[in-house]
Motif scaffolding. Structure first.
Motif, mmCIF file in Angstrom:
data_model
loop_
_atom_site.group_PDB
_atom_site.id
_atom_site.type_symbol
_atom_site.label_atom_id
_atom_site.label_comp_id
_atom_site.label_asym_id
_atom_site.label_seq_id
_atom_site.Cartn_x
_atom_site.Cartn_y
_atom_site.Cartn_z
ATOM 1 N N PRO A 229 0.824 -1.215 0.000
ATOM 2 C CA PRO A 229 0.000 0.000 0.000
ATOM 3 C C PRO A 229 0.855 1.261 0.000
ATOM 4 O O PRO A 229 2.014 1.259 0.446
ATOM 5 N N ASN A 230 0.281 2.355 -0.516
ATOM 6 C CA ASN A 230 0.997 3.628 -0.556
ATOM 7 C C ASN A 230 1.271 4.122 0.861
ATOM 8 O O ASN A 230 0.416 4.023 1.748
ATOM 9 N N THR A 231 2.471 4.652 1.081
ATOM 10 C CA THR A 231 2.889 5.101 2.412
ATOM 11 C C THR A 231 3.285 6.572 2.415
ATOM 12 O O THR A 231 4.141 6.988 3.193
ATOM 13 N N ALA A 232 2.681 7.371 1.543
ATOM 14 C CA ALA A 232 3.043 8.785 1.454
ATOM 15 C C ALA A 232 2.371 9.603 2.551
ATOM 16 O O ALA A 232 1.221 9.344 2.912
ATOM 17 N N PRO A 233 3.067 10.612 3.097
ATOM 18 C CA PRO A 233 2.387 11.586 3.959
ATOM 19 C C PRO A 233 1.255 12.258 3.177
ATOM 20 O O PRO A 233 1.364 12.457 1.962
ATOM 21 N N GLU A 234 0.188 12.633 3.871
ATOM 22 C CA GLU A 234 -0.991 13.172 3.197
ATOM 23 C C GLU A 234 -1.280 14.605 3.638
ATOM 24 O O GLU A 234 -0.801 15.069 4.673
ATOM 25 N N HIS A 235 -2.080 15.300 2.797
ATOM 26 C CA HIS A 235 -2.613 16.631 3.117
ATOM 27 C C HIS A 235 -1.480 17.612 3.465
ATOM 28 O O HIS A 235 -1.598 18.408 4.408
ATOM 29 N N LEU A 236 -0.407 17.568 2.684
ATOM 30 C CA LEU A 236 0.720 18.486 2.912
ATOM 31 C C LEU A 236 0.333 19.907 2.507
ATOM 32 O O LEU A 236 -0.234 20.122 1.432
ATOM 33 N N THR A 237 0.628 20.883 3.377
ATOM 34 C CA THR A 237 0.481 22.297 3.042
ATOM 35 C C THR A 237 1.825 22.976 3.274
ATOM 36 O O THR A 237 2.604 22.572 4.145
ATOM 37 N N ALA A 238 2.099 24.001 2.492
ATOM 38 C CA ALA A 238 3.350 24.760 2.615
ATOM 39 C C ALA A 238 3.015 26.239 2.535
ATOM 40 O O ALA A 238 2.422 26.694 1.552
ATOM 41 N N THR A 239 3.368 26.993 3.576
ATOM 42 C CA THR A 239 3.110 28.433 3.598
ATOM 43 C C THR A 239 4.416 29.165 3.891
ATOM 44 O O THR A 239 5.268 28.666 4.634
ATOM 45 N N ALA A 240 4.562 30.322 3.288
ATOM 46 C CA ALA A 240 5.784 31.104 3.448
ATOM 47 C C ALA A 240 5.490 32.402 4.181
ATOM 48 O O ALA A 240 4.491 33.078 3.907
ATOM 49 N N THR A 241 6.336 32.724 5.144
ATOM 50 C CA THR A 241 6.368 34.044 5.763
ATOM 51 C C THR A 241 7.762 34.598 5.516
ATOM 52 O O THR A 241 8.604 33.934 4.902
ATOM 53 N N LYS A 242 8.032 35.781 5.961
ATOM 54 C CA LYS A 242 9.330 36.388 5.680
ATOM 55 C C LYS A 242 10.442 35.575 6.336
ATOM 56 O O LYS A 242 10.515 35.458 7.547
ATOM 57 N N GLY A 243 11.287 34.978 5.479
ATOM 58 C CA GLY A 243 12.439 34.230 5.972
ATOM 59 C C GLY A 243 12.157 32.826 6.439
ATOM 60 O O GLY A 243 13.073 32.130 6.898
ATOM 61 N N GLU A 244 10.909 32.332 6.331
ATOM 62 C CA GLU A 244 10.584 30.993 6.822
ATOM 63 C C GLU A 244 9.548 30.323 5.934
ATOM 64 O O GLU A 244 8.743 30.985 5.275
ATOM 65 N N ILE A 245 9.571 28.994 5.939
ATOM 66 C CA ILE A 245 8.540 28.175 5.308
ATOM 67 C C ILE A 245 8.034 27.187 6.347
ATOM 68 O O ILE A 245 8.828 26.539 7.039
ATOM 69 N N THR A 246 6.727 27.086 6.473
ATOM 70 C CA THR A 246 6.111 26.173 7.436
ATOM 71 C C THR A 246 5.346 25.086 6.699
ATOM 72 O O THR A 246 4.536 25.383 5.815
ATOM 73 N N LEU A 247 5.614 23.838 7.068
ATOM 74 C CA LEU A 247 4.937 22.684 6.481
ATOM 75 C C LEU A 247 4.045 22.031 7.527
ATOM 76 O O LEU A 247 4.426 21.930 8.701
ATOM 77 N N THR A 248 2.883 21.593 7.121
ATOM 78 C CA THR A 248 2.026 20.767 7.974
ATOM 79 C C THR A 248 1.542 19.593 7.139
ATOM 80 O O THR A 248 1.292 19.735 5.934
ATOM 81 N N TRP A 249 1.395 18.414 7.771
ATOM 82 C CA TRP A 249 0.988 17.220 7.049
ATOM 83 C C TRP A 249 0.490 16.158 8.023
ATOM 84 O O TRP A 249 0.676 16.266 9.236
#
Length: 323
Positions: A229-249
């Motif tokens: 079965p597929n084992t990929a992380p799901e529902h990944l989001t990526a948002t950028a603020t000044k000087g940073e990137i935040t990921l949630t999954w």
């Protein structure tokens, strides 16, 4: 006085010498020369995308060893040389409102060239330098997996003050297909089994104005027979603020705690995210600094380490722009 060897021994020695010479001669022979040319590319199409560009696509050729590249010709003159993994290209700098004819040939490592493909023609659009208004974004994008290696996309047409001349399909931030401006569907091939993909579509007019992206659509191709079965992380989001990137999954369900994830930017390994023995419950979050100038684009993917120590499948990609 030395006695002569018996005839029986002389014959045996001669036979051994002949075998040795034959073996040495065989070892020194070069491999047979590759003289077989690839087959001609099939399914060649040419679509005018603007007053100065034509998009040419084709299906892969075959070879007894391996195809190493393709050459595109316009009116018999070479205009592009491409690697074997590329099955489409834009021919730019053409005259407006003019008919142009194209052929494609495949090559192998020995330099053998296939016969030319069937000739296809396209007429570039009339020039309209005053048009600076882009089309609206395509809407209601839908995707259906066609087995393990293809997908069909459908969308609602865009609007333009003149007319839409092409739709460009993007996988993450890379264009993988171009359809005519009259189309509302596209078939994307060459995908990998059991893999998560994210697609968007942009409309384009004769003046090369591109619309904003359509809403993103995701799908996972069917796994190969017998594959786990597929084992990929799901529902990944990526948002950028000044000087940073935040990921949630959401980490994959592996039957045990997922303590490690690999972060890849633009397809290259960047870092390993380690939670320790007790990873956070539910959705995971990770923030990392970036020093690139505003406007820099990244394609982000993640994969998790499975309980057996191997790495799982990659998440669907996300494109994020540095602020």
């Amino acid at each position: 006085m030395q006695r002569p060897l018996p005839a029986r021994l002389l014959a045996a020695a001669a036979a051994l010498l002949l075998l040795a010479l034959t073996a040495c001669s065989g070892a020194a022979e070069p491999p047979p020369k590759d003289t077989r040319a690839p087959t001609a590319p099939t399914g060649v199409t040419a679509t005018a995308g603007s007053a100065t560009t034509v998009h040419v696509m084709w299906s892969a050729a075959t070879d007894d060893r391996a195809v190493t590249g393709y050459v595109v010709y316009r009116e018999g003159r070479q205009v592009k040389e491409l690697p074997a993994t590329t099955l489409m290209t834009d021919i730019a700098g053409l005259a407006p409102a003019a008919r142009h004819a194209f052929t494609v040939r495949a090559r192998d490592a020995a330099g053998n060239a296939s016969p030319p493909s069937a000739t296809v023609a396209a007429t570039t659009l009339p020039a309209n330098a005053e048009d600076r208004t882009p089309p609206t974004a395509p809407r209601s994008l839908r995707a259906t997996a066609g087995g393990s290696r293809a997908a069909t996309l459908e969308w609602t047409p865009s609007r333009d003050d003149t007319r839409v001349t092409a739709y460009d399909v993007y996988q993450a931030d890379t264009r993988v297909h171009t359809a005519p401006g009259t189309a509302t569907t596209a078939r994307v091939t060459g995908l990998r089994p059991g893999t998560a993909y994210a697609f968007t579509v942009r409309a384009r007019d004769a003046a090369e104005n591109s619309s904003p992206d359509s809403p993103r659509v995701e799908l996972t191709t069917a796994s190969a027979p017998g594959a786990p079965p597929n084992t990929a992380p799901e529902h990944l989001t990526a948002t950028a603020t000044k000087g940073e990137i935040t990921l949630t999954w959401t980490p994959p369900d592996t039957g045990g705690p997922v303590t490690h994830h690999e972060l890849h930017l633009d397809g290259r390994f960047t870092t390993t995210i380690v939670w320790g023995a007790t990873p956070p419950p539910g959705r995971a979050t990770y923030t990392f600094p970036v020093q690139d100038p505003p406007g820099t684009r990244y394609t982000v993917t993640l994969r998790a380490r499975l309980p057996d120590g191997t790495w799982g499948d990659f998440s669907a990609p996300r494109v994020v722009v540095v602020r």
